[in-house]
Design a protein around this motif. Sequence first.
Motif, PDB file in Angstrom:
ATOM      1  N   PRO A 193      17.019   6.723 -23.865  1.00  0.00           N
ATOM      2  CA  PRO A 193      15.536   7.760 -24.221  1.00  0.00           C
ATOM      3  C   PRO A 193      15.506   8.443 -25.695  1.00  0.00           C
ATOM      4  O   PRO A 193      14.938   8.614 -26.350  1.00  0.00           O
ATOM      5  N   GLY A 194      16.755   9.926 -25.235  1.00  0.00           N
ATOM      6  CA  GLY A 194      16.788  10.827 -25.769  1.00  0.00           C
ATOM      7  C   GLY A 194      17.181   9.970 -27.574  1.00  0.00           C
ATOM      8  O   GLY A 194      16.570  11.244 -28.942  1.00  0.00           O
ATOM      9  N   VAL A 232      14.922  11.217 -31.212  1.00  0.00           N
ATOM     10  CA  VAL A 232      15.525  11.732 -32.099  1.00  0.00           C
ATOM     11  C   VAL A 232      15.781  11.324 -33.316  1.00  0.00           C
ATOM     12  O   VAL A 232      15.327  11.628 -34.122  1.00  0.00           O
ATOM     13  N   THR A 233      15.913   9.763 -32.881  1.00  0.00           N
ATOM     14  CA  THR A 233      15.752   9.123 -34.387  1.00  0.00           C
ATOM     15  C   THR A 233      14.135   8.947 -34.799  1.00  0.00           C
ATOM     16  O   THR A 233      14.123   8.678 -36.214  1.00  0.00           O
ATOM     17  N   ALA A 234      13.555   8.590 -34.173  1.00  0.00           N
ATOM     18  CA  ALA A 234      11.909   8.637 -34.558  1.00  0.00           C
ATOM     19  C   ALA A 234      11.417  10.178 -35.223  1.00  0.00           C
ATOM     20  O   ALA A 234      10.864   9.623 -35.847  1.00  0.00           O
ATOM     21  N   ALA A 235      11.572  11.317 -34.855  1.00  0.00           N
ATOM     22  CA  ALA A 235      11.447  11.967 -35.073  1.00  0.00           C
ATOM     23  C   ALA A 235      12.433  12.603 -36.358  1.00  0.00           C
ATOM     24  O   ALA A 235      11.695  13.165 -37.146  1.00  0.00           O
ATOM     25  N   ALA A 244       6.329  14.489 -35.759  1.00  0.00           N
ATOM     26  CA  ALA A 244       7.788  14.975 -35.812  1.00  0.00           C
ATOM     27  C   ALA A 244       8.202  16.176 -35.396  1.00  0.00           C
ATOM     28  O   ALA A 244       9.095  15.807 -34.190  1.00  0.00           O
ATOM     29  N   VAL A 245       7.547  17.526 -35.060  1.00  0.00           N
ATOM     30  CA  VAL A 245       7.367  18.488 -33.945  1.00  0.00           C
ATOM     31  C   VAL A 245       6.913  18.068 -32.958  1.00  0.00           C
ATOM     32  O   VAL A 245       7.832  18.510 -31.962  1.00  0.00           O
ATOM     33  N   VAL A 246       6.215  17.118 -32.218  1.00  0.00           N
ATOM     34  CA  VAL A 246       6.213  16.627 -31.540  1.00  0.00           C
ATOM     35  C   VAL A 246       6.879  15.631 -30.716  1.00  0.00           C
ATOM     36  O   VAL A 246       7.771  16.730 -29.684  1.00  0.00           O
ATOM     37  N   LEU A 247       7.648  14.776 -31.472  1.00  0.00           N
ATOM     38  CA  LEU A 247       8.666  14.040 -30.489  1.00  0.00           C
ATOM     39  C   LEU A 247      10.069  15.337 -30.908  1.00  0.00           C
ATOM     40  O   LEU A 247      11.024  14.814 -29.710  1.00  0.00           O
ATOM     41  N   TYR A 248      10.434  15.960 -31.618  1.00  0.00           N
ATOM     42  CA  TYR A 248      11.360  16.531 -30.975  1.00  0.00           C
ATOM     43  C   TYR A 248      11.033  17.527 -30.219  1.00  0.00           C
ATOM     44  O   TYR A 248      12.461  17.694 -29.199  1.00  0.00           O
ATOM     45  N   ALA A 249       9.455  17.699 -30.129  1.00  0.00           N
ATOM     46  CA  ALA A 249       9.863  18.949 -28.417  1.00  0.00           C
ATOM     47  C   ALA A 249       9.715  17.788 -27.707  1.00  0.00           C
ATOM     48  O   ALA A 249       9.968  18.502 -26.784  1.00  0.00           O
ATOM     49  N   ALA A 250       9.546  16.956 -27.654  1.00  0.00           N
ATOM     50  CA  ALA A 250       9.431  16.158 -26.350  1.00  0.00           C
ATOM     51  C   ALA A 250      11.806  15.165 -26.159  1.00  0.00           C
ATOM     52  O   ALA A 250      11.769  15.120 -25.438  1.00  0.00           O
ATOM     53  N   PHE A 251      12.350  15.626 -27.316  1.00  0.00           N
ATOM     54  CA  PHE A 251      13.167  15.983 -27.664  1.00  0.00           C
ATOM     55  C   PHE A 251      14.226  16.352 -26.750  1.00  0.00           C
ATOM     56  O   PHE A 251      14.965  16.473 -25.917  1.00  0.00           O
ATOM     57  N   SER A 263      22.578  12.482 -18.087  1.00  0.00           N
ATOM     58  CA  SER A 263      23.612  12.616 -19.278  1.00  0.00           C
ATOM     59  C   SER A 263      22.702  12.796 -20.874  1.00  0.00           C
ATOM     60  O   SER A 263      22.590  11.633 -21.287  1.00  0.00           O
ATOM     61  N   PRO A 264      22.671  13.912 -20.652  1.00  0.00           N
ATOM     62  CA  PRO A 264      22.294  14.253 -22.474  1.00  0.00           C
ATOM     63  C   PRO A 264      22.613  14.155 -23.750  1.00  0.00           C
ATOM     64  O   PRO A 264      23.536  13.655 -23.082  1.00  0.00           O
ATOM     65  N   LEU A 265      21.621  13.438 -24.508  1.00  0.00           N
ATOM     66  CA  LEU A 265      22.901  12.803 -25.830  1.00  0.00           C
ATOM     67  C   LEU A 265      23.333  14.226 -26.136  1.00  0.00           C
ATOM     68  O   LEU A 265      24.453  14.444 -26.923  1.00  0.00           O
ATOM     69  N   MET A 266      22.796  15.784 -26.505  1.00  0.00           N
ATOM     70  CA  MET A 266      23.654  16.705 -27.042  1.00  0.00           C
ATOM     71  C   MET A 266      23.375  18.079 -25.987  1.00  0.00           C
ATOM     72  O   MET A 266      22.194  17.977 -25.213  1.00  0.00           O
ATOM     73  N   ASP A 267      24.154  18.416 -26.124  1.00  0.00           N
ATOM     74  CA  ASP A 267      24.032  20.261 -25.666  1.00  0.00           C
ATOM     75  C   ASP A 267      23.193  20.848 -26.389  1.00  0.00           C
ATOM     76  O   ASP A 267      23.306  21.733 -27.235  1.00  0.00           O
TER      77      ASP A 267
END
Length: 462
Positions: A210-211, A215-218, A246-253, A262-266
């Motif tokens: 999902p993450g 981030v790919t969509a953003a 894009a900003v909304v998607l990044y915020a959701a990410f 198990s997040p994609l990144m810290d």
Amino acid sequence: MTEPMASTTPAASPDPRRWKILGLVGVAQLMLILDVTVVAIALPHMGAELGLERETLTWVVSGYTLAFGGLLLLGGRAADLFGARRLVLLGLALFTAASLVAGLATSGPMLLGGRVVQGLAAAVLSPAALSLIVTTFEGDERNKALGIWSALGGSGAALGVLLGGVLTAGPGWPWVFFINIPVGLILLVALRSQLPAKPRPATRGRLDIPGALLVTAATGTLTYALIRAGDRGWATGTTAALLVAAVVLYAAFVVRQRTAESPLMDVRLLIRRPVAAGTVLILVATALMIMVFFLGTFYLQDHRGYGPLTTGLLFLPVALATMVGANGAGRIIGRTGPRVLGVLGLLLAAAGMAVPASVDGTPAMVVGIGLAAAGTGVVFVVASATALGQIEPHEAGLASGIVSTFHEFGASLGAAVVSSMAAVSIAGIDTSGFSRGFATAAVVAVAAAVVAFFITPDPRTE
């Protein structure tokens, strides 16, 4: 050797194959970079043979960069979880197969499908290859290796223009893809034997799908907004809506990364000063590089009337200057520190851009963009060394993915900004847009030099 440039792992005997490994993964990375600009020269021939409209031809380029940039973080995380060696071999095999599909394309959808899969493979291969370099080299050797790696950026893009002209004028446009097949197969065999087999990384967890989708969509939305703004304008409702999305998607990410098991990144990695400074510098350096190629190509072909092969030859000084700047920076960054070198590199880029902005003519443009390329080559090294110099081995893949992602952001931003500033010249209405475009690039470089002075850490004074 200064502290941030030193290894954070205990001293160990260096791998005797390390320079050979660098050469092999460097060629693989060069192939990925070449595939951005090598295709540009062949676009008119693709369109004529396959009956493609202008919008479809645009997606032949942007589909690759969207998939490449949008999935880089996933590729970097996968390298940490499953091992850089596995990901390098997988990405290389997939890229070779996708190149075959693109070269055999008989329709627009088949060609676009091959390009998107090429971008996916590049997103797997590139951060894993950079991770290998970060973990294989130590100290001064790491800086030299990063200098060589960074030189591939600008020089590869310039060589791509030349290679595209040669192949398109010779055997035909499918060979801009077919050339990847023998190179990919040779690299696959060589890397399989040269890369040491390592146990599964200690890092545990699963890929955050999902993450990755968020981030790919953003990233895809932001990249598309910037590319579209170059053609349709910045002050439009659609551009604004895309940027907000894009900003909304990044915020959701970010929210997803803070709550996932198990997040994609810290996300805290992005607020470390060295990583933040390095990502800003890589974005600016790439934007300046793309500005050079975008403006230079239109200037030489449309304004000066040169063919694709001659245009490619005129870009050779850019390739050489980038390699000289990057290799020189890799050798002296340990003595000068990243802050001074980064500022000087950006000021040199600004001076180079100012030449064609104020003087018309092919000699002035070639000399100017050559100076600018040398400066951006320096900045590429400073950016990589700053962002990756203090990264722990288990974070190398992720950090490499972040750096590569901002590299793609810079490419999109640079093309969008300069195409807006030079729109009238690109359309063939007026030549004043070329000067305005180069002047904009010079201003961007000066502003970035000021920012770099304040945000780039310098171990000698801190």
